[in-house]
Design a protein around this motif. Structure first.
Motif, PDB file in Angstrom:
ATOM      1  N   THR A 157       0.839  -1.209   0.000  1.00  0.00           N
ATOM      2  CA  THR A 157       0.000   0.000   0.000  1.00  0.00           C
ATOM      3  C   THR A 157       0.871   1.254   0.000  1.00  0.00           C
ATOM      4  OG1 THR A 157      -0.173  -0.147   2.399  1.00  0.00           O
ATOM      5  CG2 THR A 157      -2.019  -1.026   1.121  1.00  0.00           C
ATOM      6  N   TYR A 158       0.298   2.333  -0.500  1.00  0.00           N
ATOM      7  CA  TYR A 158       1.022   3.597  -0.662  1.00  0.00           C
ATOM      8  C   TYR A 158       0.179   4.769  -0.171  1.00  0.00           C
ATOM      9  CZ  TYR A 158       4.109   0.884  -3.691  1.00  0.00           C
ATOM     10  OH  TYR A 158       4.984  -0.053  -4.183  1.00  0.00           O
ATOM     11  N   ALA A 159       0.803   5.948  -0.192  1.00  0.00           N
ATOM     12  CA  ALA A 159       0.146   7.158   0.315  1.00  0.00           C
ATOM     13  C   ALA A 159      -1.045   7.599  -0.540  1.00  0.00           C
ATOM     14  CB  ALA A 159       1.167   8.299   0.407  1.00  0.00           C
ATOM     15  N   SER A 160      -1.100   7.143  -1.785  1.00  0.00           N
ATOM     16  CA  SER A 160      -2.212   7.487  -2.681  1.00  0.00           C
ATOM     17  C   SER A 160      -2.172   6.543  -3.873  1.00  0.00           C
ATOM     18  CB  SER A 160      -2.076   8.939  -3.176  1.00  0.00           C
ATOM     19  OG  SER A 160      -0.934   9.058  -3.996  1.00  0.00           O
ATOM     20  N   GLY A 161      -3.209   6.594  -4.678  1.00  0.00           N
ATOM     21  CA  GLY A 161      -3.196   5.815  -5.916  1.00  0.00           C
ATOM     22  C   GLY A 161      -2.048   6.243  -6.816  1.00  0.00           C
ATOM     23  N   MET A 162      -1.791   7.546  -6.900  1.00  0.00           N
ATOM     24  CA  MET A 162      -0.710   8.035  -7.757  1.00  0.00           C
ATOM     25  C   MET A 162       0.658   7.589  -7.248  1.00  0.00           C
ATOM     26  SD  MET A 162      -1.972   9.252 -10.439  1.00  0.00           S
ATOM     27  CE  MET A 162      -0.351   9.572 -11.125  1.00  0.00           C
ATOM     28  N   ILE A 192      -1.142  -1.982  -4.516  1.00  0.00           N
ATOM     29  CA  ILE A 192      -0.826  -2.888  -5.621  1.00  0.00           C
ATOM     30  C   ILE A 192      -0.855  -4.309  -5.065  1.00  0.00           C
ATOM     31  CG2 ILE A 192       0.905  -3.603  -7.321  1.00  0.00           C
ATOM     32  CD1 ILE A 192       2.043  -0.694  -7.095  1.00  0.00           C
ATOM     33  N   VAL A 193      -1.699  -5.154  -5.661  1.00  0.00           N
ATOM     34  CA  VAL A 193      -1.731  -6.562  -5.266  1.00  0.00           C
ATOM     35  C   VAL A 193      -1.005  -7.362  -6.349  1.00  0.00           C
ATOM     36  CG1 VAL A 193      -3.152  -8.529  -4.595  1.00  0.00           C
ATOM     37  CG2 VAL A 193      -3.961  -6.196  -4.131  1.00  0.00           C
ATOM     38  N   GLN A 198       8.010   1.438  -1.361  1.00  0.00           N
ATOM     39  CA  GLN A 198       7.157   1.873  -0.255  1.00  0.00           C
ATOM     40  C   GLN A 198       8.006   2.210   0.970  1.00  0.00           C
ATOM     41  OE1 GLN A 198       5.546  -1.273   2.151  1.00  0.00           O
ATOM     42  NE2 GLN A 198       3.506  -0.353   2.163  1.00  0.00           N
ATOM     43  N   HIS A 199       8.857   1.267   1.359  1.00  0.00           N
ATOM     44  CA  HIS A 199       9.578   1.346   2.622  1.00  0.00           C
ATOM     45  C   HIS A 199      10.734   2.353   2.545  1.00  0.00           C
ATOM     46  CE1 HIS A 199      11.726  -1.224   5.948  1.00  0.00           C
ATOM     47  NE2 HIS A 199      11.875   0.061   6.130  1.00  0.00           N
ATOM     48  N   GLU A 200      11.579   2.223   1.518  1.00  0.00           N
ATOM     49  CA  GLU A 200      12.789   3.047   1.425  1.00  0.00           C
ATOM     50  C   GLU A 200      12.473   4.454   0.910  1.00  0.00           C
ATOM     51  OE1 GLU A 200      14.506   0.829   3.422  1.00  0.00           O
ATOM     52  OE2 GLU A 200      13.862  -0.505   1.818  1.00  0.00           O
ATOM     53  N   LYS A 201      11.591   4.550  -0.100  1.00  0.00           N
ATOM     54  CA  LYS A 201      11.247   5.891  -0.602  1.00  0.00           C
ATOM     55  C   LYS A 201      10.206   6.571   0.289  1.00  0.00           C
ATOM     56  CE  LYS A 201      12.977   5.824  -5.180  1.00  0.00           C
ATOM     57  NZ  LYS A 201      12.818   6.308  -6.564  1.00  0.00           N
ATOM     58  N   GLY A 202       9.496   5.780   1.069  1.00  0.00           N
ATOM     59  CA  GLY A 202       8.656   6.353   2.121  1.00  0.00           C
ATOM     60  C   GLY A 202       7.295   6.875   1.700  1.00  0.00           C
ATOM     61  N   PRO A 206       1.107   5.041   3.422  1.00  0.00           N
ATOM     62  CA  PRO A 206      -0.161   5.560   3.926  1.00  0.00           C
ATOM     63  C   PRO A 206      -0.095   5.665   5.453  1.00  0.00           C
ATOM     64  CG  PRO A 206      -0.382   3.209   3.494  1.00  0.00           C
ATOM     65  CD  PRO A 206       1.016   3.587   3.104  1.00  0.00           C
ATOM     66  N   SER A 207      -0.886   6.554   6.037  1.00  0.00           N
ATOM     67  CA  SER A 207      -0.880   6.677   7.503  1.00  0.00           C
ATOM     68  C   SER A 207      -1.660   5.517   8.113  1.00  0.00           C
ATOM     69  CB  SER A 207      -1.519   7.994   7.924  1.00  0.00           C
ATOM     70  OG  SER A 207      -2.932   7.910   7.773  1.00  0.00           O
ATOM     71  N   PRO A 208      -1.326   5.146   9.357  1.00  0.00           N
ATOM     72  CA  PRO A 208      -2.108   4.097  10.030  1.00  0.00           C
ATOM     73  C   PRO A 208      -3.595   4.443  10.075  1.00  0.00           C
ATOM     74  CG  PRO A 208      -0.114   4.551  11.287  1.00  0.00           C
ATOM     75  CD  PRO A 208      -0.176   5.575  10.180  1.00  0.00           C
TER      76      PRO A 208
END
Ligand code: PLP
Length: 375
Positions: free
Chosen positions: A71-76, A212-213, A228-232, A235-237
Protein backbone atom coordinates in the motif's frame (compact mmCIF):
# COMPACT_ATOMS: atom_id res chain seq x y z
CA UNK A 1 -14.23 -17.94 3.13
CA UNK A 2 -16.10 -16.27 0.30
CA UNK A 3 -15.55 -12.69 -0.88
CA UNK A 4 -18.05 -10.86 1.37
CA UNK A 5 -16.88 -12.79 4.44
CA UNK A 6 -13.20 -12.17 3.68
CA UNK A 7 -13.90 -8.43 3.32
CA UNK A 8 -15.15 -8.43 6.91
CA UNK A 9 -12.85 -10.98 8.58
CA UNK A 10 -9.40 -10.93 6.96
CA UNK A 11 -7.00 -8.57 8.74
CA UNK A 12 -9.21 -8.17 11.76
CA UNK A 13 -9.86 -10.10 14.95
CA UNK A 14 -10.72 -9.52 18.58
CA UNK A 15 -8.00 -7.39 20.22
CA UNK A 16 -6.24 -9.82 22.61
CA UNK A 17 -5.41 -7.06 25.10
CA UNK A 18 -8.87 -5.55 25.58
CA UNK A 19 -11.41 -7.77 23.81
CA UNK A 20 -12.29 -4.83 21.54
CA UNK A 21 -14.31 -6.03 18.54
CA UNK A 22 -13.10 -3.14 16.39
CA UNK A 23 -9.38 -3.10 15.58
CA UNK A 24 -7.41 -0.54 17.57
CA UNK A 25 -5.64 2.28 15.74
CA UNK A 26 -1.87 2.17 16.29
CA UNK A 27 -0.34 5.61 15.93
CA UNK A 28 3.03 4.73 17.47
CA UNK A 29 5.90 5.35 15.06
CA UNK A 30 8.33 3.13 16.96
CA UNK A 31 8.25 -0.25 18.75
CA UNK A 32 10.17 -1.46 21.82
CA UNK A 33 13.08 -3.89 21.62
CA UNK A 34 13.49 -6.65 24.19
CA UNK A 35 16.52 -6.76 26.52
CA UNK A 36 18.31 -9.07 24.08
CA UNK A 37 17.77 -6.55 21.27
CA UNK A 38 15.09 -8.52 19.44
CA UNK A 39 11.70 -7.19 18.31
CA UNK A 40 9.31 -9.52 20.06
CA UNK A 41 6.23 -8.18 18.26
CA UNK A 42 7.65 -8.10 14.77
CA UNK A 43 7.24 -4.32 14.40
CA UNK A 44 10.17 -1.91 14.56
CA UNK A 45 9.36 1.42 12.92
CA UNK A 46 6.07 2.49 11.39
CA UNK A 47 7.38 3.32 7.91
CA UNK A 48 8.68 -0.26 7.62
CA UNK A 49 5.46 -1.86 8.84
CA UNK A 50 2.66 -1.22 11.30
CA UNK A 51 -0.37 -3.23 12.43
CA UNK A 52 -3.03 -1.20 10.61
CA UNK A 53 -1.19 -1.23 7.29
CA UNK A 54 -0.42 -4.93 7.59
CA UNK A 55 -4.09 -5.68 8.27
CA UNK A 56 -5.26 -3.71 5.22
CA UNK A 57 -2.65 -5.36 2.98
CA UNK A 58 -3.71 -8.82 4.19
CA UNK A 59 -7.35 -8.06 3.44
CA UNK A 60 -6.69 -6.67 -0.07
CA UNK A 61 -4.38 -9.61 -0.91
CA UNK A 62 -7.16 -11.95 0.06
CA UNK A 63 -9.89 -10.07 -1.89
CA UNK A 64 -7.82 -10.19 -5.10
CA UNK A 65 -6.65 -13.78 -4.38
CA UNK A 66 -3.07 -12.53 -4.74
CA UNK A 67 0.29 -13.31 -3.21
CA UNK A 68 0.97 -9.99 -1.46
CA UNK A 69 -0.14 -6.36 -1.37
CA UNK A 70 1.88 -3.15 -1.04
CA UNK A 71 0.00 0.00 0.00
CA UNK A 72 1.02 3.60 -0.66
CA UNK A 73 0.15 7.16 0.31
CA UNK A 74 -2.21 7.49 -2.68
CA UNK A 75 -3.20 5.81 -5.92
CA UNK A 76 -0.71 8.03 -7.76
CA UNK A 77 2.10 6.98 -5.40
CA UNK A 78 1.27 3.37 -6.34
CA UNK A 79 1.20 4.28 -10.04
CA UNK A 80 4.53 6.13 -10.05
CA UNK A 81 6.10 3.33 -7.97
CA UNK A 82 5.08 0.56 -10.34
CA UNK A 83 6.62 2.45 -13.28
CA UNK A 84 9.81 3.40 -11.40
CA UNK A 85 10.20 -0.05 -9.85
CA UNK A 86 10.44 -1.88 -13.20
CA UNK A 87 13.27 -4.39 -12.65
CA UNK A 88 16.65 -3.24 -13.99
CA UNK A 89 16.93 -5.89 -16.70
CA UNK A 90 13.57 -5.06 -18.30
CA UNK A 91 13.06 -2.59 -21.17
CA UNK A 92 12.13 0.89 -19.90
CA UNK A 93 9.05 0.89 -22.10
CA UNK A 94 5.46 1.04 -20.91
CA UNK A 95 2.47 0.53 -23.23
CA UNK A 96 -0.56 2.46 -21.99
CA UNK A 97 -4.17 2.97 -23.15
CA UNK A 98 -5.26 6.15 -24.96
CA UNK A 99 -8.15 6.60 -22.52
CA UNK A 100 -6.79 6.58 -18.97
CA UNK A 101 -6.94 8.28 -15.61
CA UNK A 102 -6.02 11.92 -16.07
CA UNK A 103 -3.45 11.91 -13.25
CA UNK A 104 -1.33 9.41 -15.21
CA UNK A 105 -1.24 11.70 -18.23
CA UNK A 106 -0.20 14.54 -15.93
CA UNK A 107 2.49 12.30 -14.37
CA UNK A 108 3.92 11.63 -17.83
CA UNK A 109 3.84 15.25 -19.01
CA UNK A 110 4.66 17.11 -15.78
CA UNK A 111 7.45 14.90 -14.35
CA UNK A 112 10.56 13.36 -15.89
CA UNK A 113 8.92 9.89 -15.88
CA UNK A 114 7.80 10.72 -19.41
CA UNK A 115 11.43 11.28 -20.40
CA UNK A 116 13.10 8.44 -18.52
CA UNK A 117 10.57 5.90 -19.78
CA UNK A 118 9.35 5.30 -23.29
CA UNK A 119 5.58 5.61 -22.93
CA UNK A 120 3.75 4.15 -25.94
CA UNK A 121 0.02 4.77 -26.32
CA UNK A 122 -2.42 2.31 -27.92
CA UNK A 123 -6.17 2.09 -28.39
CA UNK A 124 -6.61 -1.00 -26.24
CA UNK A 125 -10.05 -1.79 -27.61
CA UNK A 126 -8.22 -2.66 -30.86
CA UNK A 127 -6.25 -5.89 -30.28
CA UNK A 128 -4.36 -5.68 -33.58
CA UNK A 129 -3.13 -2.21 -32.66
CA UNK A 130 -2.10 -3.38 -29.16
CA UNK A 131 -0.14 -6.29 -30.67
CA UNK A 132 1.60 -3.96 -33.11
CA UNK A 133 2.54 -1.35 -30.48
CA UNK A 134 3.83 -4.05 -28.08
CA UNK A 135 5.90 -5.63 -30.84
CA UNK A 136 7.26 -2.28 -32.09
CA UNK A 137 9.99 -2.36 -29.42
CA UNK A 138 10.90 -4.47 -26.36
CA UNK A 139 8.33 -3.65 -23.66
CA UNK A 140 8.61 -3.94 -19.86
CA UNK A 141 5.06 -3.26 -18.74
CA UNK A 142 1.62 -3.24 -20.33
CA UNK A 143 -1.01 -1.07 -18.65
CA UNK A 144 -4.75 -1.67 -18.70
CA UNK A 145 -7.58 0.38 -17.27
CA UNK A 146 -11.06 -1.05 -17.67
CA UNK A 147 -13.65 0.42 -17.51
CA UNK A 148 -11.61 3.45 -18.58
CA UNK A 149 -11.73 7.08 -17.59
CA UNK A 150 -13.66 9.15 -18.69
CA UNK A 151 -15.07 7.34 -21.77
CA UNK A 152 -15.86 4.09 -19.90
CA UNK A 153 -14.23 1.95 -22.59
CA UNK A 154 -13.84 -1.79 -21.99
CA UNK A 155 -10.56 -3.58 -22.60
CA UNK A 156 -10.32 -7.38 -23.02
CA UNK A 157 -8.03 -8.23 -20.09
CA UNK A 158 -7.48 -11.88 -21.04
CA UNK A 159 -6.63 -11.15 -24.69
CA UNK A 160 -4.21 -8.28 -23.93
CA UNK A 161 -2.53 -10.25 -21.15
CA UNK A 162 -1.85 -13.05 -23.64
CA UNK A 163 -0.29 -10.60 -26.11
CA UNK A 164 1.84 -9.07 -23.33
CA UNK A 165 2.96 -12.47 -22.05
CA UNK A 166 4.09 -13.48 -25.54
CA UNK A 167 6.32 -10.38 -25.50
CA UNK A 168 7.50 -11.23 -21.95
CA UNK A 169 6.14 -7.98 -20.56
CA UNK A 170 4.61 -7.58 -17.12
CA UNK A 171 0.95 -6.56 -16.93
CA UNK A 172 -0.99 -4.30 -14.60
CA UNK A 173 -4.69 -3.42 -14.45
CA UNK A 174 -5.88 -0.25 -12.74
CA UNK A 175 -8.78 -1.98 -10.98
CA UNK A 176 -9.99 1.13 -9.13
CA UNK A 177 -13.33 1.49 -10.90
CA UNK A 178 -14.62 -2.10 -10.82
CA UNK A 179 -12.90 -3.09 -7.51
CA UNK A 180 -12.22 -6.77 -6.75
CA UNK A 181 -15.93 -7.09 -5.93
CA UNK A 182 -16.66 -6.95 -9.69
CA UNK A 183 -13.39 -7.81 -11.48
CA UNK A 184 -10.33 -9.94 -10.54
CA UNK A 185 -7.52 -9.24 -13.03
CA UNK A 186 -5.12 -11.71 -11.37
CA UNK A 187 -7.48 -14.56 -12.28
CA UNK A 188 -6.84 -13.72 -15.97
CA UNK A 189 -3.07 -13.99 -15.54
CA UNK A 190 -2.40 -10.29 -14.91
CA UNK A 191 0.67 -9.71 -12.69
CA UNK A 192 -0.55 -6.71 -10.69
CA UNK A 193 -3.93 -5.28 -9.75
CA UNK A 194 -3.61 -1.62 -8.79
CA UNK A 195 -6.02 0.53 -6.77
CA UNK A 196 -6.80 4.00 -5.70
CA UNK A 197 -8.21 2.75 -2.37
CA UNK A 198 -9.32 6.40 -1.99
CA UNK A 199 -12.33 5.54 -4.14
CA UNK A 200 -14.70 2.55 -3.72
CA UNK A 201 -12.66 0.48 -1.27
CA UNK A 202 -12.50 3.37 1.20
CA UNK A 203 -15.97 4.17 -0.03
CA UNK A 204 -16.74 7.35 1.92
CA UNK A 205 -14.45 10.04 0.40
CA UNK A 206 -12.47 10.42 3.60
CA UNK A 207 -9.07 8.80 3.06
CA UNK A 208 -6.16 8.56 0.59
CA UNK A 209 -4.44 5.22 0.01
CA UNK A 210 -3.06 3.39 -3.03
CA UNK A 211 -2.45 -0.35 -3.33
CA UNK A 212 -0.83 -2.89 -5.62
CA UNK A 213 -1.73 -6.56 -5.27
CA UNK A 214 0.77 -8.96 -6.88
CA UNK A 215 -0.16 -12.36 -8.31
CA UNK A 216 3.14 -13.96 -7.30
CA UNK A 217 6.54 -13.32 -5.76
CA UNK A 218 9.14 -11.60 -7.96
CA UNK A 219 12.03 -9.14 -7.97
CA UNK A 220 9.44 -6.63 -9.20
CA UNK A 221 7.34 -7.17 -6.05
CA UNK A 222 10.46 -6.81 -3.87
CA UNK A 223 11.19 -3.51 -5.64
CA UNK A 224 7.62 -2.33 -4.97
CA UNK A 225 8.03 -3.09 -1.27
CA UNK A 226 11.37 -1.26 -1.26
CA UNK A 227 9.77 1.73 -3.01
CA UNK A 228 7.16 1.87 -0.26
CA UNK A 229 9.58 1.35 2.62
CA UNK A 230 12.79 3.05 1.43
CA UNK A 231 11.25 5.89 -0.60
CA UNK A 232 8.66 6.35 2.12
CA UNK A 233 5.44 6.85 0.13
CA UNK A 234 3.50 5.21 2.96
CA UNK A 235 -0.16 5.56 3.93
CA UNK A 236 -0.88 6.68 7.50
CA UNK A 237 -2.11 4.10 10.03
CA UNK A 238 -5.34 6.11 10.34
CA UNK A 239 -6.00 5.99 6.60
CA UNK A 240 -5.33 2.23 6.65
CA UNK A 241 -7.70 1.86 9.58
CA UNK A 242 -10.40 3.82 7.72
CA UNK A 243 -9.84 1.75 4.56
CA UNK A 244 -10.20 -1.49 6.50
CA UNK A 245 -13.44 -0.14 7.97
CA UNK A 246 -14.72 0.87 4.53
CA UNK A 247 -13.84 -2.37 2.76
CA UNK A 248 -16.16 -4.38 5.03
CA UNK A 249 -19.20 -3.04 3.16
CA UNK A 250 -17.58 -3.06 -0.32
CA UNK A 251 -19.76 -5.83 -1.74
CA UNK A 252 -23.19 -4.55 -0.68
CA UNK A 253 -22.22 -1.00 -1.62
CA UNK A 254 -21.11 -2.12 -5.09
CA UNK A 255 -24.41 -3.95 -5.59
CA UNK A 256 -26.32 -0.70 -5.04
CA UNK A 257 -23.83 1.41 -7.04
CA UNK A 258 -24.28 -1.00 -9.98
CA UNK A 259 -28.07 -1.20 -9.78
CA UNK A 260 -28.42 2.59 -9.51
CA UNK A 261 -25.93 3.22 -12.35
CA UNK A 262 -27.74 0.83 -14.71
CA UNK A 263 -31.12 2.41 -14.00
CA UNK A 264 -29.70 5.92 -14.39
CA UNK A 265 -27.96 4.94 -17.64
CA UNK A 266 -31.23 3.57 -19.05
CA UNK A 267 -33.05 6.72 -17.96
CA UNK A 268 -30.44 8.97 -19.62
CA UNK A 269 -30.35 6.88 -22.80
CA UNK A 270 -34.09 7.45 -23.25
CA UNK A 271 -33.88 11.21 -22.49
CA UNK A 272 -34.42 13.55 -25.48
CA UNK A 273 -31.73 16.00 -24.30
CA UNK A 274 -29.01 13.34 -24.07
CA UNK A 275 -26.85 12.61 -27.11
CA UNK A 276 -24.94 9.56 -25.83
CA UNK A 277 -24.51 7.48 -22.67
CA UNK A 278 -21.31 5.56 -21.89
CA UNK A 279 -22.07 2.68 -19.54
CA UNK A 280 -20.93 -0.92 -20.16
CA UNK A 281 -24.18 -2.31 -18.72
CA UNK A 282 -26.12 -0.95 -21.71
CA UNK A 283 -26.53 -3.38 -24.63
CA UNK A 284 -25.68 -0.44 -26.92
CA UNK A 285 -22.15 -0.10 -25.39
CA UNK A 286 -19.34 -1.32 -27.68
CA UNK A 287 -17.70 -3.23 -24.81
CA UNK A 288 -20.87 -4.75 -23.36
CA UNK A 289 -20.12 -8.38 -24.28
CA UNK A 290 -16.53 -8.28 -22.99
CA UNK A 291 -17.63 -6.49 -19.82
CA UNK A 292 -20.29 -9.17 -19.25
CA UNK A 293 -17.55 -11.81 -19.56
CA UNK A 294 -14.91 -10.30 -17.27
CA UNK A 295 -16.99 -8.35 -14.74
CA UNK A 296 -19.65 -9.73 -12.41
CA UNK A 297 -21.58 -6.46 -12.79
CA UNK A 298 -21.02 -3.19 -14.65
CA UNK A 299 -19.93 -0.73 -11.96
CA UNK A 300 -21.05 2.60 -10.61
CA UNK A 301 -19.39 4.96 -13.11
CA UNK A 302 -20.96 6.37 -16.25
CA UNK A 303 -20.56 9.38 -18.47
CA UNK A 304 -23.02 11.03 -20.82
CA UNK A 305 -23.01 13.67 -23.50
CA UNK A 306 -25.61 16.41 -23.39
CA UNK A 307 -27.06 17.59 -26.72
CA UNK A 308 -25.25 20.83 -27.52
CA UNK A 309 -21.80 21.80 -26.30
CA UNK A 310 -19.88 22.79 -23.19
CA UNK A 311 -22.46 25.45 -22.23
CA UNK A 312 -25.37 22.98 -22.21
CA UNK A 313 -23.36 20.40 -20.22
CA UNK A 314 -22.23 23.00 -17.66
CA UNK A 315 -25.86 24.11 -17.25
CA UNK A 316 -26.95 20.59 -16.35
CA UNK A 317 -24.17 20.35 -13.76
CA UNK A 318 -25.09 23.82 -12.45
CA UNK A 319 -28.69 22.79 -11.80
CA UNK A 320 -28.27 19.58 -9.78
CA UNK A 321 -29.49 19.57 -6.18
CA UNK A 322 -28.68 16.09 -4.82
CA UNK A 323 -25.63 15.36 -6.97
CA UNK A 324 -22.53 17.27 -5.91
CA UNK A 325 -20.33 19.01 -8.48
CA UNK A 326 -16.96 17.56 -7.50
CA UNK A 327 -14.15 15.44 -8.79
CA UNK A 328 -13.30 11.93 -7.55
CA UNK A 329 -15.62 8.94 -7.29
CA UNK A 330 -16.56 5.86 -5.34
CA UNK A 331 -18.20 7.48 -2.31
CA UNK A 332 -21.72 6.80 -1.03
CA UNK A 333 -22.90 10.16 -2.46
CA UNK A 334 -23.42 10.90 -6.16
CA UNK A 335 -20.95 13.23 -7.90
CA UNK A 336 -21.13 14.91 -11.30
CA UNK A 337 -18.26 16.54 -13.13
CA UNK A 338 -17.52 18.32 -16.38
CA UNK A 339 -14.17 16.67 -17.16
CA UNK A 340 -13.05 18.80 -20.11
CA UNK A 341 -12.93 22.00 -18.03
CA UNK A 342 -10.95 20.22 -15.29
CA UNK A 343 -8.46 18.60 -17.66
CA UNK A 344 -8.06 21.69 -19.88
CA UNK A 345 -5.90 21.34 -23.02
CA UNK A 346 -4.75 17.76 -22.23
CA UNK A 347 -8.30 16.46 -22.14
CA UNK A 348 -9.66 13.50 -24.11
CA UNK A 349 -13.18 14.29 -22.86
CA UNK A 350 -15.72 15.74 -25.32
CA UNK A 351 -16.85 19.29 -24.37
CA UNK A 352 -20.45 18.15 -23.77
CA UNK A 353 -19.49 15.20 -21.52
CA UNK A 354 -20.41 14.87 -17.86
CA UNK A 355 -18.92 12.10 -15.73
CA UNK A 356 -21.07 10.67 -12.99
CA UNK A 357 -20.10 8.67 -9.93
CA UNK A 358 -23.45 7.13 -9.07
CA UNK A 359 -23.92 6.93 -5.31
CA UNK A 360 -26.09 4.68 -3.20
CA UNK A 361 -28.89 7.16 -2.53
CA UNK A 362 -32.46 6.22 -3.49
CA UNK A 363 -32.51 5.87 -7.29
CA UNK A 364 -35.79 7.81 -7.66
CA UNK A 365 -34.17 10.87 -6.05
CA UNK A 366 -31.21 10.59 -8.42
CA UNK A 367 -33.43 10.27 -11.50
CA UNK A 368 -35.64 13.18 -10.41
CA UNK A 369 -32.58 15.33 -9.80
CA UNK A 370 -31.07 14.72 -13.25
CA UNK A 371 -34.50 15.01 -14.83
CA UNK A 372 -35.05 18.53 -13.43
CA UNK A 373 -31.44 19.52 -14.18
CA UNK A 374 -31.89 18.49 -17.83
CA UNK A 375 -35.08 20.60 -18.20
C1 PLP B 1 -8.37 8.39 -8.46
C2 PLP B 1 -7.76 7.44 -9.37
C3 PLP B 1 -6.36 7.24 -9.37
C4 PLP B 1 -5.42 8.03 -8.47
O1 PLP B 1 -5.62 7.78 -7.12
P1 PLP B 1 -5.33 8.85 -5.94
O2 PLP B 1 -5.67 8.08 -4.72
O3 PLP B 1 -6.18 10.05 -6.21
O4 PLP B 1 -3.88 9.21 -6.03
C5 PLP B 1 -5.85 6.30 -10.24
N1 PLP B 1 -6.63 5.60 -11.09
C6 PLP B 1 -7.96 5.76 -11.13
C7 PLP B 1 -8.78 4.96 -12.08
C8 PLP B 1 -8.58 6.69 -10.29
O5 PLP B 1 -9.91 6.86 -10.35
Amino acid sequence: MRFETKAIHVGRGIDPLTGAVTSPLHLSTTYERAADGSYTNDFMYSRGDNPNRRALEACLTSLESGFDCVTYASGMAAISSIIEALPQDLPRRVVMPDDMYFGIRALISETDIGKRFDIAIADMTNLAEVEKVIQDAPTGLVWMETPSNPLVKIVDIKAITKIAQKAEAYTVVDNTWPTPALQRPLSYGVDFSLHSVTKYIGGHSDLMVGAIVAKSDSIYLKNLRAWQHEKGAVPSPFDCWLALRGVQSLSPRMRVHCANALELAEFLEAHPKVEAVHYPGLASHAGHAIAAKQMSSFGGMLSFQVKGGEKEAMEVAANVKIFTRATSLGGTHSLIEHRASVEKDKTMAPANLLRVSVGIENIEDLKEDLSQALE
